[in-house]
Design a protein around this motif. Structure first.
Motif, short mmCIF file in Angstrom:
data_model
loop_
_atom_site.label_atom_id
_atom_site.label_comp_id
_atom_site.label_asym_id
_atom_site.label_seq_id
_atom_site.Cartn_x
_atom_site.Cartn_y
_atom_site.Cartn_z
N GLY A 99 -16.57 22.41 -82.31
CA GLY A 99 -16.11 22.27 -83.69
C GLY A 99 -15.20 21.07 -83.80
O GLY A 99 -15.08 20.24 -82.89
N GLY A 100 -14.52 20.95 -84.93
CA GLY A 100 -13.67 19.80 -85.18
C GLY A 100 -12.25 20.01 -84.71
O GLY A 100 -11.93 20.92 -83.95
N THR A 101 -11.36 19.15 -85.20
CA THR A 101 -9.95 19.20 -84.85
C THR A 101 -9.29 20.45 -85.44
O THR A 101 -9.44 20.73 -86.62
CB THR A 101 -9.23 17.94 -85.35
OG1 THR A 101 -9.85 16.80 -84.76
CG2 THR A 101 -7.76 17.97 -84.97
N ARG A 102 -8.55 21.17 -84.62
CA ARG A 102 -7.85 22.38 -85.08
C ARG A 102 -6.34 22.20 -85.05
O ARG A 102 -5.63 23.00 -85.66
CB ARG A 102 -8.22 23.57 -84.18
CG ARG A 102 -9.70 23.88 -84.09
CD ARG A 102 -10.16 24.78 -85.21
NE ARG A 102 -11.60 24.97 -85.17
CZ ARG A 102 -12.21 26.11 -85.51
NH1 ARG A 102 -11.50 27.14 -85.90
NH2 ARG A 102 -13.52 26.19 -85.46
N LEU A 103 -5.86 21.20 -84.34
CA LEU A 103 -4.43 21.05 -84.13
C LEU A 103 -4.08 19.57 -84.12
O LEU A 103 -4.79 18.77 -83.52
CB LEU A 103 -4.07 21.68 -82.78
CG LEU A 103 -2.68 22.29 -82.58
CD1 LEU A 103 -2.47 23.44 -83.54
CD2 LEU A 103 -2.52 22.75 -81.14
N ALA A 104 -2.99 19.21 -84.81
CA ALA A 104 -2.44 17.86 -84.76
C ALA A 104 -1.00 17.96 -84.28
O ALA A 104 -0.24 18.81 -84.75
CB ALA A 104 -2.50 17.18 -86.12
N VAL A 105 -0.62 17.09 -83.33
CA VAL A 105 0.69 17.19 -82.68
C VAL A 105 1.37 15.83 -82.68
O VAL A 105 0.78 14.83 -82.28
CB VAL A 105 0.54 17.69 -81.23
CG1 VAL A 105 1.91 17.83 -80.57
CG2 VAL A 105 -0.21 19.02 -81.18
N ALA A 106 2.62 15.84 -83.12
CA ALA A 106 3.47 14.65 -83.05
C ALA A 106 4.66 14.98 -82.17
O ALA A 106 5.45 15.88 -82.49
CB ALA A 106 3.92 14.22 -84.44
#
Length: 426
Positions: A317-324
């Motif tokens: 599937g696609g992106t589930r989480l974005a982290v900075a």
């Protein structure tokens, strides 16, 4: 119904040895030295991660694991805990007391927890993990009455140790513990000395030995019949090295849900959106590092698939989480939450922001939700903490994270239900 969460606890060091029987033959299965240490445990706030770590499990923006109990660092997996991948077997031992004949059957109590708990983890893991219960068909009677153990939330350590000692001695002749990865001791809920607030996970600094296997922790269940919602999912999360996310007031008064509100079962088993945070799914191995977007300085546009949406069979599937990353031991995390799967009862949808701290121990605020609507609330009368129930950034809104140079703009949703987001950092 109590809305107070259940912590992990400790057990004292001074315990007498005992002999166990199996198959009608008496035998001392443990040496006195082993017995004096096997039921020793450390408090949840002081149990260290330990030196046993496996292969790296993190990826971009993965915080380093620290010695904090249940550290939210995920660069390595602590092999002292069973990793919930594929199948784990859980035994449920039902304990009765001579002062109170049970009013329910083991089968009726097992149905309070399963298949609901297995279904919770199956949904949360996208089908990558199955918890298989093995409820024992008969009651195992304890040697003493329920009142003699003085069971309560902040339990006397010696009484708690006596309870565990007696429970293991009574169960061992009937249960082959070498067959199981997770152990639940479930007390008769109608016995007069049983207190539902005493439900806990007990961690041992030196494992107990039974049937040639190490038992590092036991889930002690004292719930009513029927029990609190999702209580066993919460306790089992500790078995998989997940921390308590609630805030325990120092004076015993105040709100317990100020850190994460409804947004993770490790914060509250009563939450309207109790699915595990995406950070926890990454930690447990249910999200692949390719589903995690590591954000650098500047402006990035991305599409976030809803965290609870099922994954296509055989696909990521696609992106589930974005982290900075916001510091050496901190990160700002973004994920899309909506009324799907374990979160079907949520009354708000959008892009949820939260900060993760790898140095904060279980119960010490390792995760805090960032409220994008600090002057309002939602789901009054249903939410465990309405002030955070409307925390997500909704479609058409923008939000600058206080104290961080991060701005999040949610443009809208795609035809498939994914959320389109623009993030500016630095």
């Amino acid at each position: 119904m109590s809305r107070i969460p259940h912590p992990e606890v400790d057990v004292p060091r001074q315990l007498p040895p005992w002999g166990l029987t199996r198959g009608g033959e008496n035998s001392r299965l443990r040496s006195t030295a082993a017995l004096l240490t096997s039921l020793t445990a450390l408090a949840a706030t002081s149990l260290v991660a330990g030196p046993a770590i496996a292969e790296p499990t993190g990826g971009p923006c993965a915080l380093r694991r620290t010695t904090a109990h249940h550290s939210e660092g995920l660069d390595t997996w602590n092999t002292a805990y069973p990793r919930p991948i594929e199948n784990l077997n859980a035994v449920m031992v039902f304990l009765s007391f001579p002062d109170s004949p049970p009013l329910s059957t083991p089968g009726e109590l097992a149905a309070d927890y399963f298949p609901a708990t297995s279904q919770f983890f199956e949904r949360a893991s996208y089908g990558k993990f199955r918890l298989t219960p093995h409820p024992q068909p008969e009651w195992v009677q304890m040697p003493h009455g329920s009142l003699s153990y003085a069971i309560q939330r902040d339990w006397n350590a010696k009484r708690r140790a006596a309870y565990l000692r007696d429970a293991m001695a009574a169960a061992d002749p009937k249960v082959d513990f070498s067959r199981y990865d997770v152990v639940y001791f479930v007390a008769d809920p109608d016995a007069p000395g049983v207190d539902s607030d005493a439900t806990k996970v007990v961690n041992f600094d030196r494992p107990m030995r039974a049937d040639g296997t190490d038992i590092r922790r036991i889930v002690t269940v004292f719930e009513r019949h029927p029990p609190d919602r999702n209580v066993l999912a919460h306790e089992t999360g500790h078995v998989f090295d997940l921390p308590d996310l609630y805030h325990r007031p120092t004076d015993g008064k105040g709100d317990w849900d100020t850190y994460v509100g409804d947004w993770d079962v490790m914060g509250s088993q009563f939450g309207l959106a109790p699915d595990l945070f995406g950070w926890h799914k990454w930690k447990l191995g249910w999200l692949d590092r390719r589903q995690v977007r590591c954000l650098g300085a500047g402006t990035e546009r991305l599409t976030l698939d809803p965290l609870a949406a099922p994954q296509a069979p055989g696909g990521l599937g696609g992106t589930r989480l974005a982290v900075a990353r916001t510091g050496r031991g901190t990160a700002l995390v973004m994920e899309a939450r909506g009324s799907l799967g374990n979160d079907h009862a949520t009354c708000t949808e959008g892009v949820l922001l939260y900060e993760v701290r790898n140095e904060a121990a279980s119960g010490g605020g390792p995760v805090e939700v960032v409220d994008a609507h600090p002057d309002s609330g939602a789901c009054w009368g249903e939410s465990v903490y309405p002030q955070l129930a409307d925390a997500p950034v909704r479609a058409g809104e923008s939000f600058t994270v206080p104290g961080e140079d991060v701005r999040v703009e949610v443009a809208g949703r795609t035809a498939s239900g994914a959320w389109t987001v623009q993030v500016t950092t630095g």
